[in-house]
Design a protein around this motif. Structure first.
Motif, PDB file in Angstrom:
ATOM      1  N   ARG B 231      22.557   6.821 -24.040  1.00 35.92           N
ATOM      2  CA  ARG B 231      22.584   6.679 -25.850  1.00 35.92           C
ATOM      3  C   ARG B 231      21.444   5.706 -25.889  1.00 35.92           C
ATOM      4  O   ARG B 231      20.865   5.961 -26.981  1.00 35.92           O
ATOM      5  CB  ARG B 231      23.894   6.150 -26.030  1.00 35.92           C
ATOM      6  N   ILE B 232      21.238   4.818 -25.259  1.00 39.61           N
ATOM      7  CA  ILE B 232      20.007   3.600 -25.421  1.00 39.61           C
ATOM      8  C   ILE B 232      18.752   4.757 -25.458  1.00 39.61           C
ATOM      9  O   ILE B 232      17.936   4.484 -26.353  1.00 39.61           O
ATOM     10  CB  ILE B 232      20.115   2.764 -24.492  1.00 39.61           C
ATOM     11  N   ARG B 233      18.682   5.629 -24.459  1.00 42.01           N
ATOM     12  CA  ARG B 233      17.294   6.200 -24.386  1.00 42.01           C
ATOM     13  C   ARG B 233      17.225   7.131 -25.781  1.00 42.01           C
ATOM     14  O   ARG B 233      16.110   7.217 -26.287  1.00 42.01           O
ATOM     15  CB  ARG B 233      17.411   6.927 -23.080  1.00 42.01           C
ATOM     16  N   ARG B 234      18.387   7.571 -26.104  1.00 35.52           N
ATOM     17  CA  ARG B 234      18.250   8.707 -27.293  1.00 35.52           C
ATOM     18  C   ARG B 234      17.829   7.761 -28.639  1.00 35.52           C
ATOM     19  O   ARG B 234      17.032   8.068 -29.318  1.00 35.52           O
ATOM     20  CB  ARG B 234      19.476   9.403 -27.374  1.00 35.52           C
ATOM     21  N   LEU B 235      18.488   6.731 -28.523  1.00 35.15           N
ATOM     22  CA  LEU B 235      18.324   5.944 -29.711  1.00 35.15           C
ATOM     23  C   LEU B 235      16.985   5.346 -29.962  1.00 35.15           C
ATOM     24  O   LEU B 235      16.364   5.285 -30.997  1.00 35.15           O
ATOM     25  CB  LEU B 235      19.234   4.597 -29.900  1.00 35.15           C
ATOM     26  N   SER B 236      16.626   4.837 -28.799  1.00 35.06           N
ATOM     27  CA  SER B 236      14.935   4.309 -28.641  1.00 35.06           C
ATOM     28  C   SER B 236      13.922   5.561 -29.379  1.00 35.06           C
ATOM     29  O   SER B 236      13.295   5.267 -30.173  1.00 35.06           O
ATOM     30  CB  SER B 236      14.601   4.104 -27.281  1.00 35.06           C
ATOM     31  N   MET B 237      14.359   6.542 -28.836  1.00 33.85           N
ATOM     32  CA  MET B 237      13.494   7.704 -29.027  1.00 33.85           C
ATOM     33  C   MET B 237      13.531   7.972 -30.642  1.00 33.85           C
ATOM     34  O   MET B 237      12.590   8.418 -31.380  1.00 33.85           O
ATOM     35  CB  MET B 237      13.614   9.005 -28.317  1.00 33.85           C
ATOM     36  N   LEU B 238      14.827   8.141 -31.034  1.00 34.56           N
ATOM     37  CA  LEU B 238      14.962   8.275 -32.599  1.00 34.56           C
ATOM     38  C   LEU B 238      14.406   7.204 -33.406  1.00 34.56           C
ATOM     39  O   LEU B 238      13.551   7.436 -34.367  1.00 34.56           O
ATOM     40  CB  LEU B 238      16.619   8.441 -32.820  1.00 34.56           C
TER      41      LEU B 238
ATOM     42  N   LYS D  83       0.201   3.625 -20.038  1.00 34.58           N
ATOM     43  CA  LYS D  83       1.298   3.874 -19.099  1.00 34.58           C
ATOM     44  C   LYS D  83       2.641   4.328 -19.681  1.00 34.58           C
ATOM     45  O   LYS D  83       2.979   3.409 -20.297  1.00 34.58           O
ATOM     46  CB  LYS D  83       1.320   2.754 -18.049  1.00 34.58           C
ATOM     47  N   PRO D  84       3.075   5.371 -19.276  1.00 34.76           N
ATOM     48  CA  PRO D  84       4.274   5.726 -19.914  1.00 34.76           C
ATOM     49  C   PRO D  84       5.455   4.789 -19.852  1.00 34.76           C
ATOM     50  O   PRO D  84       6.149   4.595 -20.836  1.00 34.76           O
ATOM     51  CB  PRO D  84       4.601   7.218 -19.363  1.00 34.76           C
ATOM     52  N   SER D  85       5.628   4.291 -18.701  1.00 34.88           N
ATOM     53  CA  SER D  85       7.049   3.526 -18.426  1.00 34.88           C
ATOM     54  C   SER D  85       6.611   1.933 -18.972  1.00 34.88           C
ATOM     55  O   SER D  85       7.497   1.150 -18.964  1.00 34.88           O
ATOM     56  CB  SER D  85       6.980   3.197 -16.871  1.00 34.88           C
ATOM     57  N   LEU D  86       5.136   1.603 -19.422  1.00 36.84           N
ATOM     58  CA  LEU D  86       5.253   0.352 -19.944  1.00 36.84           C
ATOM     59  C   LEU D  86       5.476   0.539 -21.655  1.00 36.84           C
ATOM     60  O   LEU D  86       5.070   1.534 -22.183  1.00 36.84           O
ATOM     61  CB  LEU D  86       3.866  -0.089 -19.804  1.00 36.84           C
ATOM     62  N   THR D  87       5.588  -0.552 -22.309  1.00 33.35           N
ATOM     63  CA  THR D  87       5.981  -0.509 -23.698  1.00 33.35           C
ATOM     64  C   THR D  87       4.448  -0.480 -24.356  1.00 33.35           C
ATOM     65  O   THR D  87       3.550  -0.910 -23.788  1.00 33.35           O
ATOM     66  CB  THR D  87       6.926  -1.818 -24.246  1.00 33.35           C
ATOM     67  N   ALA D  88       4.511  -0.442 -25.489  1.00 33.37           N
ATOM     68  CA  ALA D  88       3.173  -0.023 -26.401  1.00 33.37           C
ATOM     69  C   ALA D  88       2.634  -1.728 -26.152  1.00 33.37           C
ATOM     70  O   ALA D  88       1.384  -1.742 -26.016  1.00 33.37           O
ATOM     71  CB  ALA D  88       3.547   0.261 -27.814  1.00 33.37           C
ATOM     72  N   ALA D 114      -2.609  -6.542 -34.211  1.00 33.23           N
ATOM     73  CA  ALA D 114      -3.549  -5.388 -33.911  1.00 33.23           C
ATOM     74  C   ALA D 114      -2.340  -4.235 -34.146  1.00 33.23           C
ATOM     75  O   ALA D 114      -2.503  -3.229 -34.980  1.00 33.23           O
ATOM     76  CB  ALA D 114      -3.954  -5.175 -32.446  1.00 33.23           C
ATOM     77  N   LEU D 115      -1.158  -4.445 -33.419  1.00 34.83           N
ATOM     78  CA  LEU D 115      -0.113  -3.280 -33.653  1.00 34.83           C
ATOM     79  C   LEU D 115       0.267  -3.181 -35.053  1.00 34.83           C
ATOM     80  O   LEU D 115       0.462  -2.060 -35.636  1.00 34.83           O
ATOM     81  CB  LEU D 115       1.051  -3.592 -32.806  1.00 34.83           C
ATOM     82  N   GLN D 116       0.588  -4.357 -35.697  1.00 36.47           N
ATOM     83  CA  GLN D 116       0.913  -4.394 -37.150  1.00 36.47           C
ATOM     84  C   GLN D 116       0.024  -3.535 -37.891  1.00 36.47           C
ATOM     85  O   GLN D 116       0.299  -2.788 -38.699  1.00 36.47           O
ATOM     86  CB  GLN D 116       1.105  -5.723 -37.794  1.00 36.47           C
ATOM     87  N   VAL D 123       7.634  -0.144 -33.064  1.00 32.88           N
ATOM     88  CA  VAL D 123       7.884   0.782 -31.786  1.00 32.88           C
ATOM     89  C   VAL D 123       7.255  -0.165 -30.752  1.00 32.88           C
ATOM     90  O   VAL D 123       6.821   0.364 -29.640  1.00 32.88           O
ATOM     91  CB  VAL D 123       7.200   2.243 -31.806  1.00 32.88           C
ATOM     92  N   ALA D 124       6.900  -1.260 -31.099  1.00 33.83           N
ATOM     93  CA  ALA D 124       6.061  -2.208 -30.040  1.00 33.83           C
ATOM     94  C   ALA D 124       6.727  -2.425 -28.606  1.00 33.83           C
ATOM     95  O   ALA D 124       6.144  -2.272 -27.756  1.00 33.83           O
ATOM     96  CB  ALA D 124       5.566  -3.631 -30.732  1.00 33.83           C
TER      97      ALA D 124
END
Lengths: 55, 256, 226, 206
Positions: B231-238, D83-88, D114-116, D123-124
């Motif tokens: 659910r967390i994964r889906r909410l994050s993507m949403l 990197k996909p597994s890291l956050t923005a 910068a993100l702002q 989505v940071a």
């Protein structure tokens, strides 16, 4: 438990069992706690109340 | 009018866990209480092995659990592949670490049980070796879970590997036994012997049930964790796509 | 990252932090090296037989070969992942020298793969019936030897960065180069009396690798650009 | 600040991508590179960034300083370097630390700013894997705002971006030019900011 020379191994076995079982329980509950926290933070951000389950 | 709770639906399942988990937890505690009392205090030491036979009350149940959890995982794998149900995915993923833990416990207690007689911590005894290979398969499954990001795809791929593993386990068991007799190793160690005195049977039964209920409880809780993780994964993507579209994510989200 | 205005770590610190983070997250291959090491050690008795006396004699060799293969086969993604998503280009445009970047990536890889091997080797040694003293020898020699394996392997990784199936080629290229490390590593691990001499030579090899391989790997990366 | 390329030619895989090319850009000027696919737009940008060896000709920066040309340039290619597994936020923090030159180490505040600026504040802290193509592109371009480098080499920065995001990028580019920066951008679309044009035709075969 008589003073059998190998009773040390029995104690060790039961200690390991305790450690493994306790480890499993703690890991599961800790995982639940962190998931619930993240879920509430996310639900708050997306402006939607969300029933994150009991406890 | 509340419809029949459909436990395949995650939301209903969460309610089931909230109700059932405390019950099975107390049953587990009671069984462990009785089992440990019988195992440690109320049963005679073995005339040959002396006190170390008490390790059997841990070793045999955990060996049984190692197999039982694999069977549970395999049936969940079938659920994933045949009915593609997210609850089956969660069941399968939740079982893997628990199974690995029981297998590890089985190996350690086996090593501790054999040490007095073998003189070393490990002997490539037929049954211990088969359990060891099962442990490697469990580790492979956990590793496979960790590498694939998309939960749906991961569940299906792991399900295939789990079923392939299930088919191979008997073959491995047979070939390891044959391998063991082929190289007639120095010490043939009989794990617990064919006939167990009645007085030793009761602690074994209670301990086995205690382990089984422990697994059931932990498995339910772990499945709930997986549902929340998804659910967390889906909410994050949403959240990501919502802010992309510039509209706050206030739309209702089906409780799938 | 929510530090209040405190400046970010240096480029190398940030790189190490990034690689360790990626390795541990979902999709990261942190525990693969140890599991592959365990599998290699586990299958040898099935080939040789359950006789512990025999296994104990060749235990150090088995552990070393398993560590060598586990390290090399885990290295093919060292630079390839960065090349594919464009990070490698930015490494070249940083004011931090590429050689140091290569060194930090090797350190991150060693912390995720090499060190766990060293920590796990005594336990896996039990499977091969090694006694306490042999376990110490194996752990010590692996602790000193695995960095050299990672460093030399990094050259192979840099050479095969643009190839589709670089993994095996990397092993084929680097295995001959790692023979000295293997020889002195196993000698140190199993040498009953003569532990010190091979061990010191192994340390020398590792220090030499530490000094030279970053330049070779950086050169390979610079020339591999297309 | 001025960058001048003269009699430039680059080969890739034995094929002459372009030959005898020249341009000169003073502070505040931009160059738009156009041409069909395969004409060498990306190759030119990479050559200027110092990522590719020059077959012939030279690229000079005045006032000459001992810093490598690459360290004066921002290069945003087709790949987003995320990197996909890291956050923005983690991705940008790393890239900022990597590309910061001299003592000017950007702080976490600069990263968030910068993100702002690129509209990614919401989505940071989400893994980059969850971001849409447009968000990833903006996250890649965010390093332009996080770290200052005088010369920007942008390879089709506006693709995969919706009009409002394109406006933000063009704003940032205009601000950079106004501050005396230099931009070389490879794109098919017309740019509202004043640019010199450089059309790369099909290179005459070797």
């Amino acid at each position: 438990m008589t003073a059998d020379p190998h009773s040390g191994f029995v104690v060790a076995a039961y200690l390991v069992a305790l450690a493994v079982i306790a480890g499993m329980i703690v890991a599961t509950l800790a995982d639940y706690a962190s998931l619930k926290k993240r879920l509430e933070r996310l639900a708050a951000r997306t402006g939607r109340g969300f029933d994150a389950g009991p406890k | 009018m509340r419809t029949m709770p459909n436990y395949a639906n995650p939301a209903d399942f969460l309610r089931l866990v909230r109700a059932a988990a405390p019950v099975t937890a107390t049953i587990t505690a009671i069984l462990f209480g009785i089992g440990l009392y019988l195992a440690l205090l109320d049963s005679p030491p073995d005339y040959q092995q002396g006190e170390t036979v008490r390790i059997m009350y841990l070793h045999v149940p955990s060996a049984w659990m190692a197999m039982f959890v694999y069977v549970v995982m395999s049936s969940a794998a079938l659920g994933t592949l045949v009915w593609r149900h997210p609850l089956a995915d969660a069941t399968q993923k939740a079982a893997a670490p628990l199974g690995a833990a029981f297998t590890f416990l089985c190996l350690v207690t086996g090593s501790l049980w054999g040490k007095p007689e073998w003189g070393t911590w490990w002997v490539w005894d037929a049954r211990l070796t088969s359990v060891f290979v099962l442990f490697l398969i469990y580790l492979g499954i956990i590793a496979l879970w960790q590498v694939i990001e998309d939960p749906g795809k991961a569940a299906r791929l792991v399900a295939v590997f789990t079923l392939v593993g299930a088919v191979n386990i008997p073959i491995i068991k047979f070939s390891v036994d044959w391998w063991n007799t082929l190289h007639q190793s120095a010490s043939v160690f009989r794990m617990g012997g064919p006939t167990i005195a009645m007085s030793m049977l009761w602690p074994l039964i209670f301990m086995t049930f205690a382990f089984t209920f422990l697994f059931l409880t932990l498995h339910m809780l772990a499945i709930r964790n997986e549902i929340l993780r998804r659910r967390i994964r889906r909410l994050s993507m949403l959240a990501a796509s919502a802010s992309e579209a510039g509209i706050p994510a206030i739309f209702a989200e089906p409780a799938q | 990252m929510k530090q209040s205005g405190v400046p970010l770590p240096s480029a190398l610190g940030a790189l190490l932090l990034r690689d360790l983070r990626i390795g541990r997250r979902v999709g990261g291959a942190a525990s693969m090296g140890v599991l592959f090491f365990l599998c290699l050690v586990a299958i040898t008795p099935f080939a040789i037989g359950p006789d512990l006396a025999l296994l104990a004699r060749i235990g150090p060799a088995i552990l070393w070969i398993a560590a060598l293969l586990a390290t090399l086969l885990g290295l093919d993604r060292l630079f390839q992942a960065d090349a594919e998503d464009g990070s490698l280009d930015l490494f070249l445009m940083s004011d931090t020298p590429l050689e140091l970047i290569v060194l930090v990536k090797c350190l991150a890889h060693w912390l995720l793969t090499g060190l766990p091997l060293v920590i796990a080797s005594p336990f896996f040694g039990l499977l091969l019936g090694l006694d306490a003293r042999a376990l110490e020898g194996v752990a010590a020699s692996l602790f000193v030897g695995t960095p050299a394996l990672t460093l030399i392997g990094a050259i192979g990784a840099a050479l095969t960065v643009s190839l589709r199936r670089g993994g095996l080629l990397l092993a084929i290229l680097i295995l001959p180069l790692s023979i000295p490390i293997l020889i002195f590593g196993v000698a140190a691990a199993s040498g009953a009396m003569a532990f010190l001499m091979p061990f010191l030579v192994l340390c020398g090899l590792t220090l030499a690798a530490l000094a030279l391989t970053p330049f070779a790997a950086a050169l390979a990366l610079r020339n591999g650009l297309e | 600040m001025q960058i001048e390329a003269s009699a430039l030619s680059v080969e890739r895989g034995g094929r002459v991508v372009f030959a005898d090319l020249g341009f000169r850009l003073k502070a505040g000027e931009a160059l738009r590179v156009t041409g069909p696919n395969g004409a060498g737009k990306s190759t030119l940008l990479k050559a200027v960034a110092g990522l590719l060896p020059l077959a012939a000709g030279k690229i000079e920066i005045a006032p000459s300083c001992d810093v490598r040309r690459a360290e004066l340039c921002h290069y945003v290619g087709h790949a987003d370097a995320l990197k996909p597994s890291l956050t923005a936020c983690e991705n940008l923090a790393f890239l900022a630390a990597l590309l910061a030159t001299g003592a000017a180490r950007p702080g976490a505040a600069a990263i968030e700013a910068a993100l702002q600026r690129l509209g990614l504040a919401a989505v940071a802290d989400l893994p980059a894997a969850y971001l849409s193509a447009g968000q990833k592109r903006r996250a890649a371009l965010a390093r332009l705002a996080a770290v200052f480098r005088p010369i920007w080499l942008l390879d089709e920065p506006l693709t995969a971006l919706d009009p409002p995001s394109q406006a933000v990028i063009l704003e940032i580019m205009a601000a950079h030019l106004a501050a005396g920066g230099i931009i070389i951008v490879a794109t098919h679309t017309a740019l509202p900011i004043g640019t010199a044009d450089l059309a790369l035709g099909r290179a005459s075969g070797p």
